[in-house]
Write a protein that holds these residues in place. Structure first.
Motif, PDB file in Angstrom:
ATOM      1  N   VAL A  45       1.024  -1.353  -0.117  1.00 24.54           N
ATOM      2  CA  VAL A  45       0.127   0.093   0.010  1.00 24.54           C
ATOM      3  C   VAL A  45       0.885   1.218   0.049  1.00 24.54           C
ATOM      4  N   LEU A  46       1.836   1.303   0.812  1.00 27.05           N
ATOM      5  CA  LEU A  46       2.774   2.510   0.978  1.00 27.05           C
ATOM      6  C   LEU A  46       3.642   2.689  -0.332  1.00 27.05           C
ATOM      7  N   ILE A  47       4.103   1.528  -1.261  1.00 26.62           N
ATOM      8  CA  ILE A  47       4.836   1.745  -2.032  1.00 26.62           C
ATOM      9  C   ILE A  47       3.898   2.122  -3.395  1.00 26.62           C
ATOM     10  N   GLY A  48       2.399   1.628  -3.361  1.00 25.88           N
ATOM     11  CA  GLY A  48       1.583   2.095  -4.417  1.00 25.88           C
ATOM     12  C   GLY A  48       1.358   3.629  -4.121  1.00 25.88           C
ATOM     13  N   ALA A  51       4.326   5.771  -5.297  1.00 25.12           N
ATOM     14  CA  ALA A  51       4.390   5.704  -6.768  1.00 25.12           C
ATOM     15  C   ALA A  51       3.281   6.642  -7.323  1.00 25.12           C
ATOM     16  N   TYR A  52       2.210   6.428  -6.831  1.00 23.41           N
ATOM     17  CA  TYR A  52       1.246   7.522  -7.280  1.00 23.41           C
ATOM     18  C   TYR A  52       1.610   9.051  -7.106  1.00 23.41           C
ATOM     19  N   LEU A  53       1.977   9.305  -5.890  1.00 29.20           N
ATOM     20  CA  LEU A  53       2.508  10.634  -5.686  1.00 29.20           C
ATOM     21  C   LEU A  53       3.537  11.153  -6.499  1.00 29.20           C
ATOM     22  N   PHE A  54       4.517  10.224  -6.778  1.00 32.90           N
ATOM     23  CA  PHE A  54       5.697  10.552  -7.783  1.00 32.90           C
ATOM     24  C   PHE A  54       5.107  10.836  -9.141  1.00 32.90           C
ATOM     25  N   ARG A  55       4.097   9.866  -9.926  1.00 29.40           N
ATOM     26  CA  ARG A  55       3.638  10.205 -11.043  1.00 29.40           C
ATOM     27  C   ARG A  55       3.027  11.618 -11.020  1.00 29.40           C
ATOM     28  N   LEU A  56       2.060  11.593 -10.003  1.00 32.31           N
ATOM     29  CA  LEU A  56       1.256  12.908  -9.996  1.00 32.31           C
ATOM     30  C   LEU A  56       2.294  14.205 -10.183  1.00 32.31           C
ATOM     31  N   GLU A  57       3.265  14.278  -9.350  1.00 23.71           N
ATOM     32  CA  GLU A  57       4.522  15.184  -9.266  1.00 23.71           C
ATOM     33  C   GLU A  57       4.816  15.571 -10.704  1.00 23.71           C
ATOM     34  N   SER A  58       5.110  14.160 -11.183  1.00 24.19           N
ATOM     35  CA  SER A  58       5.652  14.695 -12.675  1.00 24.19           C
ATOM     36  C   SER A  58       4.892  15.136 -13.783  1.00 24.19           C
TER      37      SER A  58
END
Length: 68
Positions: A45-48, A51-58
């Protein structure tokens, strides 16, 4: 300032009392070997989430570059 100190001291007392009690559920999970399943689920759950936050930031960075 007094309210902050009161909150800090009450939080400290609450934490100390929470650590004094035995947690039977955690002991049972350790005994059955299910604690590793719990840790694995929390990790996924934390890795997901990261990953979502990193994608959203990009995506936000790309939109900011496009607007300039």
């Amino acid at each position: 300032m007094k309210a902050f100190l009161l909150f800090l001291f009450s939080l400290t007392a609450f934490t100390a009392s929470a650590q004094a009690s035995d947690i039977e559920m955690a002991d049972q999970f350790r005994a059955d070997g299910k604690i590793y399943v719990v840790i694995a689920v929390i990790s996924v759950v934390l890795i997901g989430l990261f990953a979502y936050l990193f994608r959203l930031e990009s995506k936000v960075s790309a939109l900011e570059k496009r607007n300039k």
